[in-house]
Design an enzyme around this catalytic site. Structure first.
Site, PDB file in Angstrom:
ATOM      1  N   LYS A 466       0.810  -1.223   0.000  1.00 20.00           N
ATOM      2  CA  LYS A 466       0.000   0.000   0.000  1.00 20.00           C
ATOM      3  C   LYS A 466       0.842   1.271   0.000  1.00 20.00           C
ATOM      4  O   LYS A 466       0.478   2.284   0.601  1.00 20.00           O
ATOM      5  CB  LYS A 466      -0.966   0.017   1.193  1.00 20.00           C
ATOM      6  N   THR A 467       1.983   1.230  -0.688  1.00 21.83           N
ATOM      7  CA  THR A 467       2.827   2.430  -0.790  1.00 21.83           C
ATOM      8  C   THR A 467       3.072   2.842  -2.233  1.00 21.83           C
ATOM      9  O   THR A 467       3.790   3.813  -2.476  1.00 21.83           O
ATOM     10  CB  THR A 467       4.195   2.205  -0.111  1.00 21.83           C
ATOM     11  N   GLY A 468       2.533   2.102  -3.207  1.00 17.32           N
ATOM     12  CA  GLY A 468       2.732   2.432  -4.607  1.00 17.32           C
ATOM     13  C   GLY A 468       3.605   1.447  -5.351  1.00 17.32           C
ATOM     14  O   GLY A 468       4.058   1.738  -6.464  1.00 17.32           O
ATOM     15  N   THR A 470       2.828  -1.392  -6.782  1.00 19.85           N
ATOM     16  CA  THR A 470       2.231  -1.893  -8.016  1.00 19.85           C
ATOM     17  C   THR A 470       2.394  -0.881  -9.148  1.00 19.85           C
ATOM     18  O   THR A 470       2.689  -1.246 -10.297  1.00 19.85           O
ATOM     19  CB  THR A 470       0.747  -2.212  -7.803  1.00 19.85           C
ATOM     20  N   SER A 564      -4.712   2.846   4.800  1.00 18.57           N
ATOM     21  CA  SER A 564      -4.962   2.267   3.476  1.00 18.57           C
ATOM     22  C   SER A 564      -5.083   0.745   3.561  1.00 18.57           C
ATOM     23  O   SER A 564      -5.927   0.150   2.886  1.00 18.57           O
ATOM     24  CB  SER A 564      -3.837   2.657   2.516  1.00 18.57           C
ATOM     25  N   LYS A 685     -10.723   5.159  -9.539  1.00 18.28           N
ATOM     26  CA  LYS A 685     -11.145   4.785  -8.197  1.00 18.28           C
ATOM     27  C   LYS A 685     -11.911   5.913  -7.498  1.00 18.28           C
ATOM     28  O   LYS A 685     -12.878   5.684  -6.801  1.00 18.28           O
ATOM     29  CB  LYS A 685      -9.919   4.400  -7.353  1.00 18.28           C
ATOM     30  N   GLY A 686     -11.449   7.121  -7.670  1.00 13.59           N
ATOM     31  CA  GLY A 686     -12.054   8.198  -6.910  1.00 13.59           C
ATOM     32  C   GLY A 686     -11.782   8.000  -5.423  1.00 13.59           C
ATOM     33  O   GLY A 686     -10.898   7.254  -5.022  1.00 13.59           O
ATOM     34  N   ARG A 687     -12.509   8.631  -4.561  1.00 13.56           N
ATOM     35  CA  ARG A 687     -12.359   8.492  -3.117  1.00 13.56           C
ATOM     36  C   ARG A 687     -13.298   7.401  -2.649  1.00 13.56           C
ATOM     37  O   ARG A 687     -14.512   7.555  -2.650  1.00 13.56           O
ATOM     38  CB  ARG A 687     -12.673   9.815  -2.433  1.00 13.56           C
TER      39      ARG A 687
END
Length: 734
Positions: A466-468, A470, A564, A685-687
């Site tokens: 969950k830090t980027g 991917t 996240s 995705k949006g929020r």
């Protein structure tokens, strides 16, 4: 009169059951009787070989006789019938047609048993001549005109007689038959030594390996030796080698390898060799380590193998670091070396002199090996028992020295029990540490030629989750020289090799996720598994297999990462995340429900960045590790990719500013393709979840304060810039 060959067979069987001292005593008694038998011919009849001036010892006549007996080219003797009655004329000896001289074949002029035989002959006043046992080549001349030169032949090692070449064997046999000459041979059996060692080592049992293809593949006498050994089959333990002693790593098809084993198994069953020990050894350590999966599978299928051993894990030297491991249900035990060789080297010819071997035994390396290792496994070869016999000498001497100078209690256990004992003592060794076979020449030599270390990745993207990671994986895939692994059916783009159960499948399994290298030198393989970062085992495992790899980690504010992850679990219908609020999760106490505390750990612990970074830096040099700002990767990916290309040292560089564009509607970065098309890196995705509440933010800021301070110190030591989020956190802390 029976031929000397049949006498020999009876003598071999007799001596096989007798200790050395008893055999020598019988030899002495035999020789003593011979004195009386030959007395008449030596003193009652004119002796052709006796000088006229008196005694033999020290006389010129004796010297002339011994000079005459020097080796010269042999000739094949015609078989003649032995006539009865006394021979008349000069030099006649009645029915005796040989000189009173004993021919002694010794292993070397310094061999211990040979010296003992000579001492007995000398004490009995017998004349003798010693010769080094010929393997191939001519024997001493056996006859002089119509007389035989020797009345008795003694072999220190009867196997040297058994293994004579056909020419010399026929020559000696015909001489024995024609002149009524007997042969005495000595054969110190394994069984005798085994019984002697059991006096100090309860249940000591030799474990004998067999390759059935070589059974009854020698001379008649060698075949007789095979039968003799098998007649004591229940006295020993047995383990299978390969049928033809071939190295398993040369077999790339498991079924073909199994067929070879089945040949050996059928041989064992036909000859009553026990096959239930659950232990096997591969020739030359082949396939055991580095692991050849086909060998392990075939072993289990054909033999039900549960235990093996090797000297190669993790390396042959230094010996004190050898360890065990368990792979595919087979326990691999560390095997030790004992200073002996696979070929014949006699005691006096030991490299550096016999004192070097004695030093190994009497307080030296071999003694320390047993002293410092609760369990020691040794493997020696046939030559150490049948030829130079140093195996017998070494271990009998070692046990005697241990009994004299230590309080150790020695015992022997069958292989399966021994493995249980070993891993009860050393449970941490059950899990292996795979290494790059190409970093050790010995390992590379016993590794399949169809495998190549070029399939290993040179870059690991380790997360955390969950830090980027991917997004970075997708950016890296845009570079023409960077190639990622094939996808995994269970974990998608991640292999998750170094941190989970996949690791126990071995490096062959791991390599299959990467393509075979092309002819270009620009191939740069990488893999991304975000769970590596906070794993307690991944760093050591990765550094052991990929010591030269580059490491990339991406860090964001640990509070945001924790939130996240919680939302990720809710999106995947985790019942605990659905039941409890985020604040309930992060503030759970030690007496909370177990599943709640598990979720809490997965939210909070990966954010202890300094702790996990230190673990990786314990195994990789800081120059091999690149720390990325996850926030910058999100907003300025092209700049981050420029930094990565420089870090990797790529020859071909890509201008990511020209191939990346941000789509504000979708909220994703997209790759610009030919023809004006785009390929966005994800779905809009949006929020999807609300902002973290202030109470949770405050709790996490305090929770991570000290961790963030330690991270800033660590990055300073590494010479790497602080991420923007970390600078903000440090300012807020002040």
């Amino acid at each position: 009169m029976l031929g000397c060959v049949s006498r020999l067979r009876r003598l071999v069987r007799l001596v096989h059951h007798l200790p050395l001292q008893t055999s020598l005593l019988l030899l002495f008694l035999f020789c003593t009787v011979s004195v009386f038998v030959s007395a008449y011919f030596l003193y009652g009849v004119k002796r052709e070989l006796e000088p006229s001036g008196g005694g033999v010892a020290g006389s010129e006549g004796a010297s002339a006789i011994y000079d005459e007996l020097r080796a010269s080219p042999s000739r094949l003797l015609p078989v003649r019938a032995v006539s009865g009655g006394l021979a008349g004329g000069e030099g006649g000896r009645g029915g005796v047609r040989t000189n009173p001289l004993v021919l002694v074949f010794v292993e070397s002029q310094y061999s211990q048993l040979g010296q003992e035989i000579v001492a007995i002959l000398e004490s009995g006043r017998f004349h003798y001549r010693t010769e080094i046992s010929p393997g191939k080549g001519d024997m001493p001349t056996l006859t002089d005109k119509e007389r035989g030169r020797f009345t008795l032949v003694i072999y220190e090692n009867i196997l040297k007689y058994v293994n004579l070449d056909a020419w010399n064997r026929e020559l000696l046999d015909k001489y024995c038959v024609e002149y009524g000459v007997g042969i005495i041979g000595f054969f110190k059996a394994l069984l005798e030594t085994q019984r002697a060692l059991r006096n100090n080592v309860p249940n000591f049992t030799f474990n004998l390996g067999f390759s059935g293809k070589f059974f009854h593949a020698g001379s008649d006498e060698e075949d007789l030796g095979d039968d003799l050994l098998l007649s004591y089959v229940n006295e020993f333990w047995w383990f299978p080698h390969m049928w033809s002693h071939m190295q398993p790593h040369l077999f790339h098809n498991q079924s073909v390898l199994a067929e070879q084993m089945l040949l050996n198994k059928r041989f064992a069953m036909e000859h009553g060799i026990p096959t239930n020990m659950g232990y096997a050894v591969a020739p030359h350590h082949s396939g055991v380590y580095p692991v050849h999966l086909q060998l392990y599978d075939a072993w289990k299928k054909v033999w039900g193998i549960r235990v093996t051993s090797t000297e190669e894990y993790p390396h042959l030297k230094p010996a004190r670091f050898r360890r065990g491991f368990i792979h595919s249900g087979i326990s691999v035990l560390p095997r030790q070396t004992c200073g002996l060789f696979t070929h014949t080297i006699f005691y006096k010819e030991y490299p550096g002199g016999p004192n070097e071997l004695d030093k190994l035994i009497n307080g030296g390396e071999l003694f320390l090996t047993v002293l410092l290792n609760p369990i020691s496994i040794f493997m020696t070869h046939l030559s150490n028992y049948g030829n130079d016999r140093l195996g017998l000498h070494t271990f009998k001497s070692l046990v005697a020295f241990l009994q004299t100078w230590t309080n150790l209690r020695l015992q022997t256990l069958p292989p399966v029990q021994l493995a249980h004992k070993y891993y009860n003592l050393f449970p941490n060794e059950k899990d292996p540490l795979w290494q790059d076979p190409c970093e050790d020449k010995r390992h590379k030599d016993i590794w399949s030629k169809e495998k190549t270390c070029d399939r290993f990745p040179k870059l690991l993207v380790i997360g955390p989750q969950k830090t980027g990671s991917t997004a970075l994986y997708l950016f890296l895939g845009m570079h023409p020289d960077l190639t990622s692994n094939y996808p995994n059916k269970e974990t998608f783009e991640e292999i998750q090799f170094f941190n989970g159960h996949n690791y126990h499948r071995g490096i062959d399994w791991y390599m299959e996720y990467f393509p075979l290298p092309s002819n270009t030198s620009s191939d740069y393989y990488f893999e991304k598994s975000a769970s590596y970062f906070d794993s307690e085992v991944a760093a050591e495992r990765a550094a052991t297999l990929l010591p030269k790899a580059k490491i990339i980690t991406i860090l964001i504010n640990p509070a945001d990462r924790a939130y996240s992850w919680y939302q990720h679990q809710r999106a995947h219908d985790d019942p605990v995340a659905l039941k409890y609020s985020f604040h309930d999760v992060i503030t759970a106490t030690h007496d909370s429900a177990v599943k709640l505390r598990v979720l809490q750990n997965r939210c909070l612990v990966p954010g202890w960045y300094a702790v996990h970074m230190e673990r990786w830096l314990n195994h990789y040099h800081s120059s091999q590790v690149l720390v990325l700002d996850g926030q910058q990767l999100k907003t300025e990916p092209a700049s981050v990719m420029d930094r990565i290309q420089k870090f990797l040292g790529l020859v071909n560089t890509v201008n990511y500013h020209n191939i990346l564009a941000f789509d504000p509607k979708k909220g994703f970065w997209c790759q610009l393709l030919e023809g004006g098309k785009t390929k966005c890196l994800g779905k809009s995705k949006g929020r999807r979840y609300p902002d973290m509440n202030p109470e949770s933010q405050s709790f996490l800021r305090e929770h991570y304060r000290d961790h963030n301070i330690e991270l800033s110190k660590l990055l300073y030591r590494m010479g790497q810039p602080l991420p923007s989020w970390l600078r903000e956190q440090l300012i807020h802390t002040r």
